[in-house]
Design an enzyme around this catalytic site. Structure first.
Site, PDB file in Angstrom:
ATOM      1  N   GLU A 253       1.339  76.845  16.448  1.00  0.00           N
ATOM      2  CA  GLU A 253       1.939  78.167  16.702  1.00  0.00           C
ATOM      3  C   GLU A 253       1.930  78.885  15.364  1.00  0.00           C
ATOM      4  O   GLU A 253       2.674  78.507  14.456  1.00  0.00           O
ATOM      5  CB  GLU A 253       3.388  78.018  17.196  1.00  0.00           C
ATOM      6  CG  GLU A 253       3.532  77.270  18.504  1.00  0.00           C
ATOM      7  CD  GLU A 253       3.246  78.145  19.715  1.00  0.00           C
ATOM      8  OE1 GLU A 253       3.197  79.381  19.582  1.00  0.00           O
ATOM      9  OE2 GLU A 253       3.061  77.570  20.807  1.00  0.00           O
ATOM     10  N   CYS A 287       7.793  85.798  13.855  1.00  0.00           N
ATOM     11  CA  CYS A 287       6.348  85.759  14.107  1.00  0.00           C
ATOM     12  C   CYS A 287       5.918  86.870  15.057  1.00  0.00           C
ATOM     13  O   CYS A 287       4.817  87.371  14.963  1.00  0.00           O
ATOM     14  CB  CYS A 287       5.946  84.391  14.647  1.00  0.00           C
ATOM     15  SG  CYS A 287       6.901  83.880  16.082  1.00  0.00           S
TER      16      CYS A 287
HETATM   17  P1  NDP Z   1       4.039  77.551   6.198  1.00  0.00           P
HETATM   18  O1  NDP Z   1       2.778  77.451   6.945  1.00  0.00           O
HETATM   19  O2  NDP Z   1       3.994  77.815   4.744  1.00  0.00           O
HETATM   20  O3  NDP Z   1       4.874  76.205   6.389  1.00  0.00           O
HETATM   21  C1  NDP Z   1       5.172  75.654   7.662  1.00  0.00           C
HETATM   22  C2  NDP Z   1       5.579  74.198   7.500  1.00  0.00           C
HETATM   23  O4  NDP Z   1       4.445  73.411   7.128  1.00  0.00           O
HETATM   24  C3  NDP Z   1       6.606  73.969   6.416  1.00  0.00           C
HETATM   25  O5  NDP Z   1       7.503  72.959   6.842  1.00  0.00           O
HETATM   26  C4  NDP Z   1       5.748  73.515   5.278  1.00  0.00           C
HETATM   27  O6  NDP Z   1       6.442  72.825   4.294  1.00  0.00           O
HETATM   28  C5  NDP Z   1       4.769  72.625   5.993  1.00  0.00           C
HETATM   29  N1  NDP Z   1       3.541  72.320   5.259  1.00  0.00           N
HETATM   30  C6  NDP Z   1       3.035  72.918   4.141  1.00  0.00           C
HETATM   31  N2  NDP Z   1       1.856  72.350   3.795  1.00  0.00           N
HETATM   32  C7  NDP Z   1       1.597  71.382   4.712  1.00  0.00           C
HETATM   33  C8  NDP Z   1       0.523  70.451   4.896  1.00  0.00           C
HETATM   34  N3  NDP Z   1      -0.536  70.410   4.086  1.00  0.00           N
HETATM   35  N4  NDP Z   1       0.597  69.595   5.953  1.00  0.00           N
HETATM   36  C9  NDP Z   1       1.647  69.636   6.811  1.00  0.00           C
HETATM   37  N5  NDP Z   1       2.692  70.492   6.669  1.00  0.00           N
HETATM   38  C10 NDP Z   1       2.671  71.356   5.636  1.00  0.00           C
HETATM   39  O7  NDP Z   1       4.905  78.663   6.962  1.00  0.00           O
HETATM   40  P2  NDP Z   1       6.249  79.319   6.482  1.00  0.00           P
HETATM   41  O8  NDP Z   1       7.289  78.252   6.335  1.00  0.00           O
HETATM   42  O9  NDP Z   1       5.960  80.226   5.335  1.00  0.00           O
HETATM   43  O10 NDP Z   1       6.655  80.188   7.784  1.00  0.00           O
HETATM   44  C11 NDP Z   1       6.197  81.480   8.025  1.00  0.00           C
HETATM   45  C12 NDP Z   1       5.004  81.465   8.971  1.00  0.00           C
HETATM   46  O11 NDP Z   1       5.360  80.853  10.198  1.00  0.00           O
HETATM   47  C13 NDP Z   1       4.556  82.867   9.338  1.00  0.00           C
HETATM   48  O12 NDP Z   1       3.146  82.928   9.266  1.00  0.00           O
HETATM   49  C14 NDP Z   1       5.009  83.021  10.768  1.00  0.00           C
HETATM   50  O13 NDP Z   1       4.262  83.942  11.514  1.00  0.00           O
HETATM   51  C15 NDP Z   1       4.849  81.631  11.284  1.00  0.00           C
HETATM   52  N6  NDP Z   1       5.652  81.463  12.487  1.00  0.00           N
HETATM   53  C16 NDP Z   1       5.035  81.341  13.710  1.00  0.00           C
HETATM   54  C17 NDP Z   1       5.766  81.257  14.881  1.00  0.00           C
HETATM   55  C18 NDP Z   1       5.120  81.107  16.230  1.00  0.00           C
HETATM   56  O14 NDP Z   1       5.785  80.661  17.166  1.00  0.00           O
HETATM   57  N7  NDP Z   1       3.862  81.463  16.396  1.00  0.00           N
HETATM   58  C19 NDP Z   1       7.225  81.308  14.852  1.00  0.00           C
HETATM   59  C20 NDP Z   1       7.770  81.473  13.533  1.00  0.00           C
HETATM   60  C21 NDP Z   1       6.998  81.528  12.397  1.00  0.00           C
HETATM   61  P3  NDP Z   1       6.915  73.693   3.033  1.00  0.00           P
HETATM   62  O15 NDP Z   1       7.926  74.664   3.550  1.00  0.00           O
HETATM   63  O16 NDP Z   1       7.492  72.701   2.151  1.00  0.00           O
HETATM   64  O17 NDP Z   1       5.688  74.359   2.467  1.00  0.00           O
END
Ligand code: NDP
Length: 500
Positions: A253, A287
């Site tokens: 997502e 999002c």
């Molecule tokens: P990120 O993609 O930066 O991070 C998401 C999660 O992935 C975090 O827990 C992050 O940890 C983790 N992560 C980072 N690198 C890796 C890796 N290599 N392997 C596995 N996990 C990893 O997103 P954000 O936290 O910045 O959130 C914002 C984004 O989320 C926006 O793009 C938004 O649109 C999207 N979003 C989508 C939704 C939907 O339903 N479509 C709903 C809400 C948000 P860490 O935080 O430590 O980097």
């Protein structure tokens, strides 16, 4: 880095298995002050593997309980969540700087659990088959639904509790064990939530979290049987590649650049109120925020004037997190991204009608609703996800042009159409490439939870829906058990065993 408070030293400890060793610490900042509030200890890859091994072991008993047995356990968990509903809201609000739905997250979690208590058995029942084969009528086909043993849930910072539980709860009902890696930016809600989980030992044995950053997230994708990831497109791509290497399913997502179309016949009062809320709610860190607005040229100026008037009445919650409408940026670097989109747009000819300056109040970073005009698709603010309270407004002359502009994106999460009547709005909505289209309003996404499954278009999502009854079926494999009630086929005179 500040030293951890007693409460948050507990957070770190509870994230570890007994075999865990300390690896690295990460500061957690208060979005309202910008100060380090405490530090957390990131789980190493070895620690993640140890947690996964324990969950796998315990999952057998969880699956063996059957759906009614699991519902009984979840009912007990529900009571524990209810007891802590206020505290859960308080902690989620501390994570997000006071987004208004944060205060209700405890109750939203209850609704999520209640929904699956009501629906889970029927969803599994409907997905089960026991009947004669259509092609080989002497063969009876039975289905067995086998849960993926261990599901990894990886979630972002913008709605920290809800976005992980949306996947974790149906996975648990389906019979999977769950390891959750929430964003390290917003871990405060974990303490009351997992206190409620630990009060129900059968659940605690199959539902655990690990704290950490991307490295910890990568260790999770390396150790589980399927992944539900919510986050950005770049990280989603990394997760998809890691899962492809291991040949495990990944449900993604991702982000959005969600358009709203306002036609010449739309009610201006309604359209401006709805677009404003849809674009700036939670400081635009949603999002499915409205990220770009297309307004018919004949009403463009009147729309912008009225939108501006309403936007300028929006207040920050800086003095009191329970008062006001807009909180600080949850994740400080997000303010920089928003500023870079604004700078890029202005450099390419956009005009800022109102807002536009990131303001620092008591260390928190805030941005007033920011309306831009004279924008076009060469600007990042019309192409890339901004995730801030920005409202770029572009004029269009024909509905065909509006639809073309709305579809001119790599994303396709949600969209909105506001028109003179529902028939006109529907005819436009049907032409837009998005998983959900809100008609005569914006921001209706809660309306689809448990009602309908949807698939996002483009880079906004990959895999089965996380909403609707079938979202639970993502967590089971369907196995066919086939019995031949007739004669066995004879290799010498019965082609394929099919009766003539
Ligand atoms: P990120 O993609 O930066 O991070 C998401 C999660 O992935 C975090 O827990 C992050 O940890 C983790 N992560 C980072 N690198 C890796 C890796 N290599 N392997 C596995 N996990 C990893 O997103 P954000 O936290 O910045 O959130 C914002 C984004 O989320 C926006 O793009 C938004 O649109 C999207 N979003 C989508 C939704 C939907 O339903 N479509 C709903 C809400 C948000 P860490 O935080 O430590 O980097």
């Amino acid at each position: 880095m500040g030293s951890p408070s007693p409460a948050n030293r507990r957070l770190g400890r509870r994230g570890r298995t007994p075999t865990m060793t300390l690896t690295r610490t990460i500061p957690v900042l208060d979005p309202r002050t910008g100060e380090t509030e405490f530090t957390i200890t990131a789980a190493s890859a070895d620690e993640v593997r140890a947690t996964c091994a324990s969950l796998r072991q315990e999952q057998h008993a969880w699956q063996a309980r059957g759906i009614e047995g699991r519902i009984d356990v979840m009912r007990r968990w529900r009571e524990e969540v209810l007891r802590r509903a206020e505290a859960l809201g308080e902690r989620d609000a501390a994570d997000t700087g006071g987004v208004s739905t944060s205060w209700s997250q405890g109750f939203i979690t209850l609704a999520n659990i209640d929904g699956w208590i009501d629906d889970a058995a029927a969803v599994l029942e409907r997905a089960s088959v026991q009947r004669p084969s259509v092609t080989m009528p002497h063969v009876e086909v039975r289905s067995q639904l086998v849960p993926y043993p261990l599901v990894g849930v990886i979630s972002p910072w913008n709605a920290p509790m809800m976005l992980g539980l949306l996947d974790a709860i149906p996975a648990l009902f389906a019979g999977s064990a769950v390891i959750w890696k929430p964003s390290e930016v917003t871990p405060r809600f974990l303490e009351p939530l997992f206190e409620s989980v630990r009060a129900v030992p059968e659940l605690a044995s199959v539902f655990r979290f690990v704290l950490g950053d991307g490295e910890t997230g990568a260790a999770v994708t390396g150790s589980v049987d399927m992944v539900c990831f919510t986050g950005s497109v770049p990280t989603g791509r990394k997760v998809a590649v890691a899962c492809a290497e291991r040949l495990i399913p990944a449900y993604l997502e991702l982000g959005g650049k969600d358009p709203a179309i306002v036609t010449s016949t739309a009610d201006l009062e309604r359209a401006t109120t709805s677009v404003l809320r849809g674009a700036v709610y939670a400081t635009g860190q949603v999002c499915y925020s409205v990220e770009r607005v297309y307004v018919h040229r004949s009403i463009h100026d009147a729309f912008v004037d009225l939108l501006r008037e309403k936007a300028e009445r929006v207040e920050f919650n800086a003095r009191d997190p329970k008062q006001g409408h807009l909180g600080p940026f949850i994740f400080a670097p997000q303010a920089e991204i928003v500023r870079s989109h604004l700078d890029d747009a202005v450099a390419k000819g956009a005009k800022i009608v109102t807002g536009g300056e990131i303001e620092r109040i008591d260390g928190g970073q805030y941005l007033r609703p920011t309306i831009l005009t004279d924008v076009d698709h060469d600007m990042r603010i019309m192409r890339d996800e901004t995730f801030g309270p920005t409202i770029p407004v572009m004029a269009f002359d024909t509905v065909d042009e509006a639809v073309r502009l709305a579809n001119d994106t790599t994303f396709g999460l949600t969209a909105s159409v506001l028109a003179g009547d529902e028939t006109e709005a529907l005819s436009i909505a049907e032409r837009i490439n998005a998983g959900s289209v809100f008609i005569q309003d914006t921001f209706l996404t809660f309306g689809k939870s448990r009602t309908i499954g949807t698939n996002s278009f483009g880079h906004s999502g990959v895999g089965g829906s996380r909403t609707g009854p079938e979202s639970m079926l993502r967590f089971v494999r369907r196995k066919a058990l086939m019995t031949n009630h007739g004669d066995v086929a004879d290799i010498q005179n019965d082609r394929y065993g099919v009766r003539q």
